[in-house]
Design an enzyme around this catalytic site. Structure first.
Site, PDB file in Angstrom:
ATOM      1  N   GLU A   1       0.822  -1.216   0.000  1.00  0.00           N
ATOM      2  CA  GLU A   1       0.000   0.000   0.000  1.00  0.00           C
ATOM      3  C   GLU A   1       0.857   1.268   0.000  1.00  0.00           C
ATOM      4  O   GLU A   1       0.759   2.109   0.899  1.00  0.00           O
ATOM      5  CB  GLU A   1      -0.948  -0.011   1.203  1.00  0.00           C
ATOM      6  CG  GLU A   1      -1.983  -1.115   1.102  1.00  0.00           C
ATOM      7  CD  GLU A   1      -3.060  -1.067   2.181  1.00  0.00           C
ATOM      8  OE1 GLU A   1      -2.821  -0.479   3.243  1.00  0.00           O
ATOM      9  OE2 GLU A   1      -4.143  -1.626   1.960  1.00  0.00           O
TER      10      GLU A   1
ATOM     11  N   GLU B   1      -5.687  -7.810  -1.510  1.00  0.00           N
ATOM     12  CA  GLU B   1      -6.401  -7.756  -0.224  1.00  0.00           C
ATOM     13  C   GLU B   1      -7.849  -7.414  -0.520  1.00  0.00           C
ATOM     14  O   GLU B   1      -8.124  -6.497  -1.294  1.00  0.00           O
ATOM     15  CB  GLU B   1      -5.839  -6.685   0.720  1.00  0.00           C
ATOM     16  CG  GLU B   1      -4.562  -7.071   1.424  1.00  0.00           C
ATOM     17  CD  GLU B   1      -4.100  -6.042   2.448  1.00  0.00           C
ATOM     18  OE1 GLU B   1      -4.952  -5.446   3.138  1.00  0.00           O
ATOM     19  OE2 GLU B   1      -2.876  -5.828   2.537  1.00  0.00           O
TER      20      GLU B   1
HETATM   21  C1  BGP Z   1      -4.620  -2.920   4.958  1.00  0.00           C
HETATM   22  C2  BGP Z   1      -3.309  -3.491   5.439  1.00  0.00           C
HETATM   23  C3  BGP Z   1      -3.424  -4.812   6.114  1.00  0.00           C
HETATM   24  C4  BGP Z   1      -4.702  -5.054   6.863  1.00  0.00           C
HETATM   25  C5  BGP Z   1      -5.942  -4.430   6.247  1.00  0.00           C
HETATM   26  C6  BGP Z   1      -7.160  -4.413   7.139  1.00  0.00           C
HETATM   27  O1  BGP Z   1      -4.544  -1.547   4.885  1.00  0.00           O
HETATM   28  O2  BGP Z   1      -2.407  -3.661   4.368  1.00  0.00           O
HETATM   29  O3  BGP Z   1      -2.254  -5.011   6.854  1.00  0.00           O
HETATM   30  O4  BGP Z   1      -4.582  -4.889   8.205  1.00  0.00           O
HETATM   31  O5  BGP Z   1      -5.714  -3.132   5.784  1.00  0.00           O
HETATM   32  O6  BGP Z   1      -7.069  -3.365   8.051  1.00  0.00           O
HETATM   33  P1  BGP Z   1      -7.371  -3.521   9.601  1.00  0.00           P
HETATM   34  O7  BGP Z   1      -6.469  -4.626  10.067  1.00  0.00           O
HETATM   35  O8  BGP Z   1      -7.042  -2.241  10.190  1.00  0.00           O
HETATM   36  O9  BGP Z   1      -8.793  -3.887   9.714  1.00  0.00           O
END
Ligand code: BGP
Length: 482
Positions: free
Chosen positions: A179, A380
């Site tokens: 990201e 993701e």
């Molecule tokens: C993205 C990240 C991940 C993951 C996901 C969900 O931004 O790359 O590492 O954590 O978000 O976010 P969260 O864990 O805050 O719910």
């Protein structure tokens, strides 16, 4: 007319990140990283950042995470049982270079990933490796304020070169930086940039210096491009992907000002970083943005050529939500991972107020493919939700529903002509949440019996979504029924 299905070689997968699964934060020579300095929080309690790690006072969820370090064989066996063809994982920088600045890597750390890759190979699971996923050695934060210092480029490139050489026979797909566009927002300072400005106490409320933040982003672009150039020498077959936290934005109304604002937001948050990494140069609109906002950072004469030569081969992105943009200030708001926005009256949201928008995924895939014309992976996508473990079972029909609707739209996008080659939902197995540090915000197909304070058996259970996804993979996306 029957719609085209998923291609036969479609890469069905799952994702995790080292700091959110491994634990073993100070085992076998690993140094503390910035994730290890983040105290647990919740939806309402911000995550405190403590440079001095004090376990007697605070609970730091990454220190044990879901203890994948000691469970990886069992976990990878479960992923294989689910039928994964690809597994997106990251390598902990501080496990390989505990302080980030050593001359020699930590052999124990390297051996751990040797074992992971052997295990994946045993089951024919293709690794997709994120080199940097929200965790740099804490020492680089305190010594040089992370990526805001150009020295960080060399430290990172050394780390990347070591792991690309070591694992060249196992890994073909690489993502240099997770990201990367998160540094276009204030929230990216800490866990993406390793920047801690004076006065910052929590992850949710960070002090910002845009000069440092955009310097850090520039340094990441250069580091990524150098990594691509070195990687192609190590093995010309290596494929490198950009990774964008894609916050698709819609105008809240058809007022021309809302349309214009939406375009500007899309340029800054999504397109800018994708453009630099895919096209190899800064887009025109960012030059104006820097001028208008009086943002200055160091650029070396050779950087231009490096960015051009070291562009990525394929495009990957995370997709959780869409947001609306408007000039109005008195409208209902929703949140998100790097930014929130105005509430869309046509969408529902998760318990953490992230709007769910499957159709937006088809729109986003077309939008990206139209712009870059390269193979795309969704690296993701998933639902953070509370699960209930009862008699060894987890009935997560809400997660199945979420995935079903998104996969349907992926199929339609493929039918539109988009070259979508893979899908690694977040997450293969429950992990600790990045933004809140909770266990309760679960994403996995595999449940881990641990709570928000680190209590539990850490035993693994297959959720209903595990069996569902197994069938989806076995039928190559044809059978999406219960
Ligand atoms: C993205 C990240 C991940 C993951 C996901 C969900 O931004 O790359 O590492 O954590 O978000 O976010 P969260 O864990 O805050 O719910």
């Amino acid at each position: 007319m029957k719609i085209k299905g998923f291609p036969n070689n479609f890469l069905w997968g799952g994702a995790t990140a080292a700091n959110q699964v491994e634990g073993a934060w100070n085992t076998d020579g690993k140094g503390p990283n910035l994730a290890d300095a983040m105290v647990a929080g919740s939806n309402t309690t911000p995550r405190k950042i403590t440079l001095e790690i004090d376990e007697s006072k605070y609970y730091y969820p990454s220190h044990k995470a879901v203890d994948y370090y000691h469970h990886y064989k069992e976990d990878i066996a479960l992923m294989a049982e689910m039928g994964l063809k690809i597994y997106r994982m990251s390598i902990s920088w501080a496990r390989i270079f505990p302080k980030g600045s050593e001359d020699e890597p930590n052999e124990e750390g390297l051996k751990f990933y040797d074992e992971i890759f052997k295990e994946l190979k045993k089951y024919n699971i293709e690794p997709l490796v994120t080199i940097y996923h929200n965790e740099m050695p804490l020492n680089l934060v305190t010594e040089i304020n992370g990526w805001s210092d150009r020295k960080c480029i060399d430290y990172y490139v050394k780390f990347a070169e070591v792991i690309m050489n070591r694992y060249k026979d196992y890994v073909k797909y690489w993502i240099p930086i997770n990201e990367i566009n998160d540094l276009t927002t204030n929230v990216g300072n800490w866990n993406h940039g390793g920047i801690l400005n004076e006065g910052t106490e929590t992850f949710q409320d960070q002090k910002d210096d845009p000069n440092k933040r955009f310097a850090a982003l520039h340094n990441q672009f250069v580091a990524s491009a150098k990594t691509v150039m070195i990687g192609k020498k190590i093995n010309p077959e290596f494929q490198f992907g950009t990774m964008i936290c894609h916050i698709t934005v819609y105008p809240l109304t058809c007022h021309p000002e809302d349309i214009l604002l939406t375009q500007q937001e899309d340029q800054l948050r999504n397109r800018f970083s994708g453009d630099v990494q895919m096209k190899g140069k800064y887009p025109y609109y960012m030059k104006r943005y820097f001028e208008r906002n009086n943002i200055h950072f160091e650029v070396q004469p050779e950087d231009e050529q490096i960015l051009l030569e070291g562009h990525c081969d394929f495009y990957t992105f995370s997709y959780y939500m869409t947001n609306c943009i408007t000039r109005q200030t008195d409208v209902a708001q929703v949140s998100g991972n790097i930014m929130g926005g105005a509430k869309n009256p046509y969408l529902k949201a998760t318990e953490w107020n992230w709007q769910i928008d499957p159709v937006g995924l088809r729109y986003t895939l077309n939008h990206i493919y139209d712009r870059y014309n390269v193979p795309i992976m969704i690296t993701e996508n998933g639902l953070g939700a509370k699960d209930i473990l009862e008699d060894g079972k987890i009935h997560d029909d809400y997660r199945i529903e979420y995935y079903r609707e998104h996969i349907k739209q992926m199929k339609l996008a493929i039918d539109d002509g988009v070259d979508l080659i893979g899908y690694t939902p977040w997450t293969a197995i429950d992990v600790i949440s990045c933004s809140t540090g909770e266990m309760a915000k679960r994403y996995g197909f595999i449940y881990v019996d641990a709570d928000d304070e680190g209590h539990g058996t850490y035993q693994r259970y297959k959720k209903d979504s595990f069996y569902w996804y197994q069938k989806v993979i076995a039928t190559n996306g044809e059978d999406l029924s219960e």
